[in-house]
Design a protein around this motif. Structure first.
Motif, PDB file in Angstrom:
ATOM      1  N   GLU A  57       1.640 -13.323   4.625  1.00  0.00           N
ATOM      2  CA  GLU A  57       1.177 -12.199   5.437  1.00  0.00           C
ATOM      3  C   GLU A  57       0.526 -12.706   6.717  1.00  0.00           C
ATOM      4  N   PHE A  69       1.332  -7.593   8.879  1.00  0.00           N
ATOM      5  CA  PHE A  69       2.761  -7.876   8.833  1.00  0.00           C
ATOM      6  C   PHE A  69       3.048  -8.623   7.541  1.00  0.00           C
ATOM      7  N   GLU A  70       3.910  -8.065   6.717  1.00  0.00           N
ATOM      8  CA  GLU A  70       4.286  -8.685   5.448  1.00  0.00           C
ATOM      9  C   GLU A  70       5.604  -8.085   4.983  1.00  0.00           C
ATOM     10  N   ASP A  71       6.261  -8.779   4.057  1.00  0.00           N
ATOM     11  CA  ASP A  71       7.529  -8.305   3.495  1.00  0.00           C
ATOM     12  C   ASP A  71       7.461  -8.131   1.975  1.00  0.00           C
ATOM     13  N   ASP A  82      12.159 -10.139   9.913  1.00  0.00           N
ATOM     14  CA  ASP A  82      11.167 -10.504   8.907  1.00  0.00           C
ATOM     15  C   ASP A  82       9.766 -10.389   9.506  1.00  0.00           C
ATOM     16  N   TYR A  83       8.754 -10.496   8.658  1.00  0.00           N
ATOM     17  CA  TYR A  83       7.375 -10.248   9.096  1.00  0.00           C
ATOM     18  C   TYR A  83       6.904 -11.236  10.151  1.00  0.00           C
ATOM     19  N   ARG A  86       8.365 -10.017  13.471  1.00  0.00           N
ATOM     20  CA  ARG A  86       7.689  -8.781  13.871  1.00  0.00           C
ATOM     21  C   ARG A  86       6.293  -9.085  14.420  1.00  0.00           C
TER      22      ARG A  86
END
Length: 161
Positions: A57, A69-71, A82-83, A86
Protein backbone atom coordinates in the motif's frame (compact mmCIF):
# COMPACT_ATOMS: atom_id res chain seq x y z
CA UNK A 1 14.92 2.30 2.71
CA UNK A 2 12.63 -0.63 3.26
CA UNK A 3 11.04 -0.74 -0.22
CA UNK A 4 12.33 -0.24 -3.78
CA UNK A 5 8.97 1.35 -4.65
CA UNK A 6 10.05 4.34 -2.55
CA UNK A 7 12.86 5.10 -5.01
CA UNK A 8 10.42 4.83 -7.93
CA UNK A 9 8.07 7.32 -6.29
CA UNK A 10 10.90 9.74 -5.52
CA UNK A 11 11.97 9.49 -9.17
CA UNK A 12 8.51 10.69 -10.25
CA UNK A 13 9.16 14.04 -8.57
CA UNK A 14 12.65 14.40 -10.06
CA UNK A 15 11.59 17.32 -12.32
CA UNK A 16 10.44 19.20 -9.18
CA UNK A 17 13.18 18.05 -6.82
CA UNK A 18 15.85 20.72 -7.41
CA UNK A 19 15.00 22.85 -4.35
CA UNK A 20 13.18 20.20 -2.32
CA UNK A 21 14.31 18.91 1.03
CA UNK A 22 13.09 15.32 1.02
CA UNK A 23 13.33 13.40 4.29
CA UNK A 24 12.82 9.67 4.69
CA UNK A 25 12.06 7.89 7.94
CA UNK A 26 12.27 4.10 8.13
CA UNK A 27 11.85 3.78 11.91
CA UNK A 28 8.14 4.38 12.32
CA UNK A 29 5.70 3.78 15.15
CA UNK A 30 1.94 3.37 15.03
CA UNK A 31 -0.41 5.25 17.35
CA UNK A 32 0.06 2.71 20.16
CA UNK A 33 3.84 3.14 19.96
CA UNK A 34 4.62 -0.20 18.28
CA UNK A 35 7.21 -0.27 15.49
CA UNK A 36 6.13 -1.08 11.96
CA UNK A 37 7.90 -1.33 8.60
CA UNK A 38 7.36 1.54 6.14
CA UNK A 39 9.17 4.33 4.33
CA UNK A 40 7.73 7.68 5.43
CA UNK A 41 8.78 10.33 2.89
CA UNK A 42 8.20 14.01 3.60
CA UNK A 43 8.43 16.27 0.54
CA UNK A 44 7.07 19.58 1.85
CA UNK A 45 7.04 19.52 5.65
CA UNK A 46 5.36 22.93 6.03
CA UNK A 47 2.33 21.80 4.01
CA UNK A 48 2.36 18.15 5.11
CA UNK A 49 2.97 16.76 1.60
CA UNK A 50 4.57 13.36 1.10
CA UNK A 51 3.85 9.66 1.05
CA UNK A 52 4.24 6.49 3.08
CA UNK A 53 5.13 3.18 1.45
CA UNK A 54 4.16 -0.19 2.92
CA UNK A 55 4.69 -3.67 1.45
CA UNK A 56 1.28 -3.57 -0.33
CA UNK A 57 0.00 0.00 0.00
CA UNK A 58 0.99 3.62 -0.58
CA UNK A 59 -0.58 6.54 1.27
CA UNK A 60 -0.07 9.96 -0.31
CA UNK A 61 -0.69 12.79 2.13
CA UNK A 62 -1.24 16.41 1.24
CA UNK A 63 -2.13 19.38 3.45
CA UNK A 64 -4.86 18.04 5.79
CA UNK A 65 -5.91 15.01 3.73
CA UNK A 66 -4.52 11.77 2.32
CA UNK A 67 -5.28 9.15 -0.34
CA UNK A 68 -4.73 5.37 -0.16
CA UNK A 69 -3.47 3.32 -3.10
CA UNK A 70 -3.69 -0.47 -2.87
CA UNK A 71 -4.85 -3.50 -4.85
CA UNK A 72 -5.57 -5.98 -2.04
CA UNK A 73 -9.15 -4.96 -1.19
CA UNK A 74 -10.61 -5.43 -4.68
CA UNK A 75 -9.81 -6.83 -8.11
CA UNK A 76 -8.30 -4.53 -10.73
CA UNK A 77 -10.65 -3.77 -13.60
CA UNK A 78 -9.50 -4.43 -17.17
CA UNK A 79 -7.02 -1.77 -18.22
CA UNK A 80 -6.72 -0.29 -14.72
CA UNK A 81 -3.18 0.54 -13.59
CA UNK A 82 -1.74 -1.13 -10.51
CA UNK A 83 -1.57 0.82 -7.24
CA UNK A 84 2.05 1.87 -7.76
CA UNK A 85 1.35 3.48 -11.13
CA UNK A 86 -1.82 5.13 -9.77
CA UNK A 87 0.16 6.60 -6.84
CA UNK A 88 2.89 7.88 -9.19
CA UNK A 89 0.31 9.56 -11.42
CA UNK A 90 -1.40 11.14 -8.41
CA UNK A 91 1.87 12.54 -7.07
CA UNK A 92 2.75 14.04 -10.46
CA UNK A 93 -0.73 15.61 -10.71
CA UNK A 94 -0.25 17.25 -7.28
CA UNK A 95 3.02 18.81 -8.39
CA UNK A 96 2.11 19.95 -11.89
CA UNK A 97 -1.41 21.34 -11.28
CA UNK A 98 -3.08 23.77 -8.93
CA UNK A 99 -4.80 22.38 -5.84
CA UNK A 100 -8.03 24.06 -4.79
CA UNK A 101 -8.83 23.76 -1.08
CA UNK A 102 -12.31 24.78 0.06
CA UNK A 103 -13.23 25.15 3.73
CA UNK A 104 -16.80 25.73 4.84
CA UNK A 105 -17.41 27.09 8.34
CA UNK A 106 -20.63 27.37 10.31
CA UNK A 107 -19.80 30.18 12.66
CA UNK A 108 -16.30 29.35 13.89
CA UNK A 109 -16.70 25.57 13.36
CA UNK A 110 -15.17 23.95 10.29
CA UNK A 111 -17.90 21.69 8.88
CA UNK A 112 -16.42 20.52 5.58
CA UNK A 113 -13.20 20.53 3.58
CA UNK A 114 -12.84 19.70 -0.13
CA UNK A 115 -9.77 19.30 -2.32
CA UNK A 116 -9.71 19.53 -6.11
CA UNK A 117 -6.99 19.24 -8.72
CA UNK A 118 -7.41 22.13 -11.16
CA UNK A 119 -6.06 21.18 -14.59
CA UNK A 120 -4.60 23.58 -17.15
CA UNK A 121 -7.96 23.75 -18.99
CA UNK A 122 -9.58 24.83 -15.66
CA UNK A 123 -11.49 21.57 -15.31
CA UNK A 124 -11.51 20.19 -11.77
CA UNK A 125 -11.40 16.74 -10.21
CA UNK A 126 -12.27 16.20 -6.57
CA UNK A 127 -9.52 14.31 -4.80
CA UNK A 128 -10.58 14.42 -1.18
CA UNK A 129 -12.19 16.14 1.71
CA UNK A 130 -13.85 15.67 5.06
CA UNK A 131 -17.35 16.40 6.29
CA UNK A 132 -18.17 16.78 9.95
CA UNK A 133 -21.94 16.31 9.69
CA UNK A 134 -23.01 16.80 13.30
CA UNK A 135 -21.06 20.03 13.76
CA UNK A 136 -23.50 21.95 11.59
CA UNK A 137 -26.34 21.28 14.05
CA UNK A 138 -24.55 22.80 17.05
CA UNK A 139 -25.49 26.39 16.18
CA UNK A 140 -28.27 26.59 13.59
CA UNK A 141 -28.08 30.41 13.56
CA UNK A 142 -24.34 30.63 12.86
CA UNK A 143 -23.34 32.21 9.58
CA UNK A 144 -22.01 29.91 6.86
CA UNK A 145 -18.65 31.07 5.47
CA UNK A 146 -16.73 29.54 2.56
CA UNK A 147 -12.97 30.03 2.25
CA UNK A 148 -11.08 28.97 -0.89
CA UNK A 149 -7.29 28.63 -1.12
CA UNK A 150 -5.36 27.76 -4.27
CA UNK A 151 -2.01 25.97 -3.88
CA UNK A 152 0.58 25.58 -6.59
CA UNK A 153 3.99 23.99 -6.29
CA UNK A 154 6.73 26.63 -6.53
CA UNK A 155 9.72 24.87 -8.11
CA UNK A 156 12.10 27.70 -7.19
CA UNK A 157 11.21 27.61 -3.50
CA UNK A 158 10.64 23.84 -3.33
CA UNK A 159 7.23 24.11 -1.63
CA UNK A 160 3.52 24.60 -2.20
CA UNK A 161 2.27 28.18 -1.93
Amino acid sequence: MNFEITNELIDTIKPYKENLTVTISIDNKEWKGRNYKSDFVTIDEKNNVGFEVFDNEIIVFYFTDHYHFEDYSSELEDGEDDYIKRAKNFIVELFKNKIKYIQVYKGKKLVTEKYYIVYSDNSEERIGGTWWGLERFLDPFAKKVKKTTIYKFNKDKGCFE
